[in-house]
Design a protein around this motif. Sequence first.
Motif, PDB file in Angstrom:
ATOM      1  N   ILE A  17      -5.978 -19.230  -0.001  1.00 54.17           N
ATOM      2  CA  ILE A  17      -6.048 -18.041   0.857  1.00 54.17           C
ATOM      3  C   ILE A  17      -4.910 -17.102   0.492  1.00 54.17           C
ATOM      4  O   ILE A  17      -3.772 -17.527   0.292  1.00 54.17           O
ATOM      5  CB  ILE A  17      -5.956 -18.431   2.350  1.00 54.17           C
ATOM      6  N   LEU A  18      -5.211 -15.814   0.428  1.00 48.70           N
ATOM      7  CA  LEU A  18      -4.225 -14.830  -0.029  1.00 48.70           C
ATOM      8  C   LEU A  18      -4.479 -13.479   0.611  1.00 48.70           C
ATOM      9  O   LEU A  18      -5.527 -13.258   1.237  1.00 48.70           O
ATOM     10  CB  LEU A  18      -4.300 -14.720  -1.554  1.00 48.70           C
ATOM     11  N   LEU A  19      -3.514 -12.590   0.478  1.00 45.05           N
ATOM     12  CA  LEU A  19      -3.718 -11.189   0.859  1.00 45.05           C
ATOM     13  C   LEU A  19      -4.398 -10.495  -0.316  1.00 45.05           C
ATOM     14  O   LEU A  19      -3.909 -10.592  -1.451  1.00 45.05           O
ATOM     15  CB  LEU A  19      -2.385 -10.514   1.170  1.00 45.05           C
ATOM     16  N   ARG A  20      -5.498  -9.824  -0.064  1.00 45.48           N
ATOM     17  CA  ARG A  20      -6.296  -9.274  -1.165  1.00 45.48           C
ATOM     18  C   ARG A  20      -5.458  -8.320  -2.017  1.00 45.48           C
ATOM     19  O   ARG A  20      -4.655  -7.535  -1.506  1.00 45.48           O
ATOM     20  CB  ARG A  20      -7.539  -8.568  -0.636  1.00 45.48           C
ATOM     21  N   THR A  21      -5.659  -8.392  -3.312  1.00 48.35           N
ATOM     22  CA  THR A  21      -4.930  -7.532  -4.241  1.00 48.35           C
ATOM     23  C   THR A  21      -5.713  -6.277  -4.611  1.00 48.35           C
ATOM     24  O   THR A  21      -5.179  -5.382  -5.274  1.00 48.35           O
ATOM     25  CB  THR A  21      -4.594  -8.305  -5.527  1.00 48.35           C
ATOM     26  N   HIS A  22      -6.976  -6.212  -4.222  1.00 50.75           N
ATOM     27  CA  HIS A  22      -7.820  -5.036  -4.461  1.00 50.75           C
ATOM     28  C   HIS A  22      -9.020  -5.118  -3.518  1.00 50.75           C
ATOM     29  O   HIS A  22      -9.310  -6.170  -2.945  1.00 50.75           O
ATOM     30  CB  HIS A  22      -8.286  -4.970  -5.922  1.00 50.75           C
TER      31      HIS A  22
ATOM     32  N   ILE B 143     -27.614  -0.652  -5.165  1.00 55.17           N
ATOM     33  CA  ILE B 143     -26.383  -0.663  -4.355  1.00 55.17           C
ATOM     34  C   ILE B 143     -25.543   0.548  -4.734  1.00 55.17           C
ATOM     35  O   ILE B 143     -25.308   0.804  -5.922  1.00 55.17           O
ATOM     36  CB  ILE B 143     -25.582  -1.963  -4.601  1.00 55.17           C
ATOM     37  N   ARG B 144     -25.121   1.264  -3.730  1.00 57.32           N
ATOM     38  CA  ARG B 144     -24.242   2.419  -3.965  1.00 57.32           C
ATOM     39  C   ARG B 144     -23.251   2.465  -2.801  1.00 57.32           C
ATOM     40  O   ARG B 144     -23.571   2.957  -1.721  1.00 57.32           O
ATOM     41  CB  ARG B 144     -25.065   3.703  -4.039  1.00 57.32           C
ATOM     42  N   THR B 145     -22.044   1.937  -3.009  1.00 61.13           N
ATOM     43  CA  THR B 145     -21.096   1.803  -1.903  1.00 61.13           C
ATOM     44  C   THR B 145     -19.665   2.047  -2.362  1.00 61.13           C
ATOM     45  O   THR B 145     -19.336   1.837  -3.542  1.00 61.13           O
ATOM     46  CB  THR B 145     -21.196   0.388  -1.277  1.00 61.13           C
ATOM     47  N   ILE B 146     -18.839   2.505  -1.445  1.00 58.97           N
ATOM     48  CA  ILE B 146     -17.406   2.609  -1.687  1.00 58.97           C
ATOM     49  C   ILE B 146     -16.694   1.756  -0.646  1.00 58.97           C
ATOM     50  O   ILE B 146     -17.164   1.611   0.487  1.00 58.97           O
ATOM     51  CB  ILE B 146     -16.888   4.064  -1.641  1.00 58.97           C
ATOM     52  N   SER B 147     -15.542   1.196  -1.043  1.00 60.08           N
ATOM     53  CA  SER B 147     -14.818   0.258  -0.185  1.00 60.08           C
ATOM     54  C   SER B 147     -13.364   0.697  -0.046  1.00 60.08           C
ATOM     55  O   SER B 147     -12.524   0.361  -0.889  1.00 60.08           O
ATOM     56  CB  SER B 147     -14.874  -1.151  -0.784  1.00 60.08           C
ATOM     57  N   PRO B 148     -13.054   1.462   1.001  1.00 60.44           N
ATOM     58  CA  PRO B 148     -11.658   1.860   1.223  1.00 60.44           C
ATOM     59  C   PRO B 148     -10.906   0.769   1.991  1.00 60.44           C
ATOM     60  O   PRO B 148     -11.501   0.031   2.780  1.00 60.44           O
ATOM     61  CB  PRO B 148     -11.800   3.121   2.078  1.00 60.44           C
ATOM     62  N   GLY B 149      -9.618   0.642   1.764  1.00 67.20           N
ATOM     63  CA  GLY B 149      -8.849  -0.350   2.512  1.00 67.20           C
ATOM     64  C   GLY B 149      -7.454  -0.551   1.965  1.00 67.20           C
ATOM     65  O   GLY B 149      -7.082  -0.024   0.904  1.00 67.20           O
ATOM     66  N   ARG B 150      -6.684  -1.354   2.693  1.00 66.75           N
ATOM     67  CA  ARG B 150      -5.300  -1.646   2.326  1.00 66.75           C
ATOM     68  C   ARG B 150      -5.260  -2.911   1.474  1.00 66.75           C
ATOM     69  O   ARG B 150      -5.953  -3.889   1.766  1.00 66.75           O
ATOM     70  CB  ARG B 150      -4.464  -1.816   3.592  1.00 66.75           C
ATOM     71  N   VAL B 151      -4.411  -2.897   0.453  1.00 70.98           N
ATOM     72  CA  VAL B 151      -4.258  -4.052  -0.431  1.00 70.98           C
ATOM     73  C   VAL B 151      -2.774  -4.380  -0.580  1.00 70.98           C
ATOM     74  O   VAL B 151      -1.909  -3.562  -0.256  1.00 70.98           O
ATOM     75  CB  VAL B 151      -4.901  -3.793  -1.810  1.00 70.98           C
ATOM     76  N   PHE B 152      -2.484  -5.581  -1.095  1.00 72.58           N
ATOM     77  CA  PHE B 152      -1.112  -6.071  -1.120  1.00 72.58           C
ATOM     78  C   PHE B 152      -0.791  -6.671  -2.489  1.00 72.58           C
ATOM     79  O   PHE B 152      -1.564  -7.459  -3.028  1.00 72.58           O
ATOM     80  CB  PHE B 152      -0.927  -7.152  -0.047  1.00 72.58           C
TER      81      PHE B 152
ATOM     82  N   SER C 187       6.232   3.112  -6.042  1.00 65.62           N
ATOM     83  CA  SER C 187       5.379   1.939  -5.795  1.00 65.62           C
ATOM     84  C   SER C 187       5.808   1.229  -4.520  1.00 65.62           C
ATOM     85  O   SER C 187       6.942   1.360  -4.070  1.00 65.62           O
ATOM     86  CB  SER C 187       5.457   0.971  -6.981  1.00 65.62           C
ATOM     87  N   HIS C 188       4.857   0.449  -3.956  1.00 64.16           N
ATOM     88  CA  HIS C 188       5.120  -0.260  -2.709  1.00 64.16           C
ATOM     89  C   HIS C 188       4.412  -1.614  -2.758  1.00 64.16           C
ATOM     90  O   HIS C 188       3.520  -1.833  -3.589  1.00 64.16           O
ATOM     91  CB  HIS C 188       4.618   0.562  -1.511  1.00 64.16           C
ATOM     92  N   CYS C 189       4.802  -2.525  -1.855  1.00 63.16           N
ATOM     93  CA  CYS C 189       4.168  -3.845  -1.842  1.00 63.16           C
ATOM     94  C   CYS C 189       2.817  -3.824  -1.135  1.00 63.16           C
ATOM     95  O   CYS C 189       2.063  -4.794  -1.210  1.00 63.16           O
ATOM     96  CB  CYS C 189       5.094  -4.871  -1.197  1.00 63.16           C
ATOM     97  N   PHE C 190       2.517  -2.760  -0.417  1.00 61.66           N
ATOM     98  CA  PHE C 190       1.157  -2.567   0.092  1.00 61.66           C
ATOM     99  C   PHE C 190       0.782  -1.110  -0.107  1.00 61.66           C
ATOM    100  O   PHE C 190       1.623  -0.226  -0.046  1.00 61.66           O
ATOM    101  CB  PHE C 190       1.023  -2.991   1.561  1.00 61.66           C
ATOM    102  N   PHE C 191      -0.468  -0.878  -0.375  1.00 64.38           N
ATOM    103  CA  PHE C 191      -0.944   0.487  -0.587  1.00 64.38           C
ATOM    104  C   PHE C 191      -2.433   0.513  -0.281  1.00 64.38           C
ATOM    105  O   PHE C 191      -2.998  -0.475   0.200  1.00 64.38           O
ATOM    106  CB  PHE C 191      -0.645   0.963  -2.018  1.00 64.38           C
ATOM    107  N   HIS C 192      -3.093   1.621  -0.534  1.00 66.06           N
ATOM    108  CA  HIS C 192      -4.486   1.799  -0.124  1.00 66.06           C
ATOM    109  C   HIS C 192      -5.345   2.173  -1.334  1.00 66.06           C
ATOM    110  O   HIS C 192      -4.922   2.953  -2.192  1.00 66.06           O
ATOM    111  CB  HIS C 192      -4.590   2.889   0.949  1.00 66.06           C
ATOM    112  N   GLN C 193      -6.531   1.615  -1.352  1.00 68.68           N
ATOM    113  CA  GLN C 193      -7.466   1.866  -2.451  1.00 68.68           C
ATOM    114  C   GLN C 193      -8.828   2.308  -1.919  1.00 68.68           C
ATOM    115  O   GLN C 193      -9.177   2.032  -0.766  1.00 68.68           O
ATOM    116  CB  GLN C 193      -7.677   0.586  -3.278  1.00 68.68           C
ATOM    117  N   VAL C 194      -9.560   2.974  -2.791  1.00 68.85           N
ATOM    118  CA  VAL C 194     -10.996   3.167  -2.595  1.00 68.85           C
ATOM    119  C   VAL C 194     -11.664   2.708  -3.887  1.00 68.85           C
ATOM    120  O   VAL C 194     -11.362   3.225  -4.964  1.00 68.85           O
ATOM    121  CB  VAL C 194     -11.359   4.636  -2.310  1.00 68.85           C
ATOM    122  N   GLU C 195     -12.524   1.727  -3.767  1.00 72.11           N
ATOM    123  CA  GLU C 195     -13.268   1.260  -4.939  1.00 72.11           C
ATOM    124  C   GLU C 195     -14.745   1.556  -4.739  1.00 72.11           C
ATOM    125  O   GLU C 195     -15.263   1.444  -3.627  1.00 72.11           O
ATOM    126  CB  GLU C 195     -13.040  -0.237  -5.149  1.00 72.11           C
ATOM    127  N   GLY C 196     -15.397   1.950  -5.820  1.00 68.92           N
ATOM    128  CA  GLY C 196     -16.806   2.306  -5.759  1.00 68.92           C
ATOM    129  C   GLY C 196     -17.652   1.411  -6.648  1.00 68.92           C
ATOM    130  O   GLY C 196     -17.178   0.893  -7.664  1.00 68.92           O
TER     131      GLY C 196
END
Length: 339
Positions: free
Chosen positions: A162-167, A183-192, A201-210
Motif C-alpha cells: 500500500i502506498l500514496l499514489r505517484t500519479h 473510453i475518453r476520460t481525464i483524471s485530475p487529482g493530488r499525487v505524492f 518542486s514539492h513532495c505533493f502536487f496535482h496532475q491531470v491525466e487523460g
Amino acid sequence: MIDKIKELIAEAEAFKAQSKEEVEAFRIKYLGKKGLLNDYFAEFKNVANEQKKEFGQTINQLKKTAEDKVNALKEELESKEEVKGIYGDLSRPGEPIELGARHPISIVKNQIIDIFSRIGFNVSEGPEIEDDWHNFTALNLPEYHPARDMQDTFFIQTDPDILLRTHTSSVQVRYMENNKPPIRTISPGRVFRNEAISARSHCFFHQVEGLYIDKDVSFADLKQTLQYFTTELFGKSKIRLRPSYFPFTEPSAEVDVYWGLETETDYKMTKGTGWLEIMGCGMVDPNVLENCGIDSKEYSGFAFGMGIDRIALLLHQISDIRLLSENDVRFLEQFKSAL
C-alpha cells in the motif's frame, strides 16, 4: 432645610429624560457651578453645630444621587442611539459579505476540465492511497522493474503493498477495469513523491491525466488533441514533441509549449529557453490494455499527463511552488477576480 434636600433627592431619583439636552439641564441644575449643591455647600457654615453631621450626609447623598442619575441617563440614551443607528435606517446598504477566492490550483484544474469536456472527455477519480497493482504492476511496471526508481514513493510502513499514489494513472487503470471502450476520460487529482521541497518542486502536487481508447486511434489523434488543448489554455499553438520513455506508453514523448521570454518569471520557469515542458504522452502500451481486460488487437489508445501546479505557476506568474500550499490569505486573496 434638611427636609428640603431630601425632597430634592426624591425628585432626582424620579427624574426621567428623553434627550441629552434634558439630561444636561438636570446636571446644571444640581451639579453646575451655580447649581443647588453649591448653594447648600455654601450654606453649610450657617448650620447649627448639632445639625452639621446630618446636613453634610444629606448633601453628599444628593450629590451622589444626581451624579448616578446623570450617568445612567447618558448610558441609556447612547444605547438607544446605537440601536437606532444600526437597525433604524432601513435604507442603509447591507453589510458587505467578504467573498472567498478559488485556489489557483482549482482555477487551472477547472479550466483544463472545461477544455477537455468540450471534446467529449469525462472526469474520473480514484483513491489517493493506492495498491501496488493499480499504481505500478498494471501499468507495465512489475516488481523490481528499474523504471520504478523513476518515482520515489511513499509506502505505508505497515503494508509494503500500500502506498500514496505517484500519479493519477492508477485512476485510469481502475476506469479501464470497470468500463468498456470507447473510453475518453481525464483524471485530475493530488499525487505524492518523496522529493526535496524547493521553489520548483514539492513532495505533493496535482496532475491531470487523460486517456482515450477506441478502435484505430493513432499518434496523429494524440498530437491534434494536445494542439487543441495548448491553444485553448495558453493561447499559444506552438508546441514540440520530444521522444521520451514511459513504461506504460510506446512510443512516448515529452510535450513542450513555447511560452516566450517576456518576464523574469518566464526566464526562471523555462530556464532561459522560452520552452516549457508541460506534460508527457504516448500511445498506450498493449500490455497495459491487456492487464486491464481490453483486447489490444482490437483497440488502441493514447494517454497524457500534466502537472497542474506548474501550469498554475506559469499562467499566474507565481515564482515559488511552495506558495500554493502555505495557505497564506494574502496570497490567496489575489485570486478573487479569477474564475
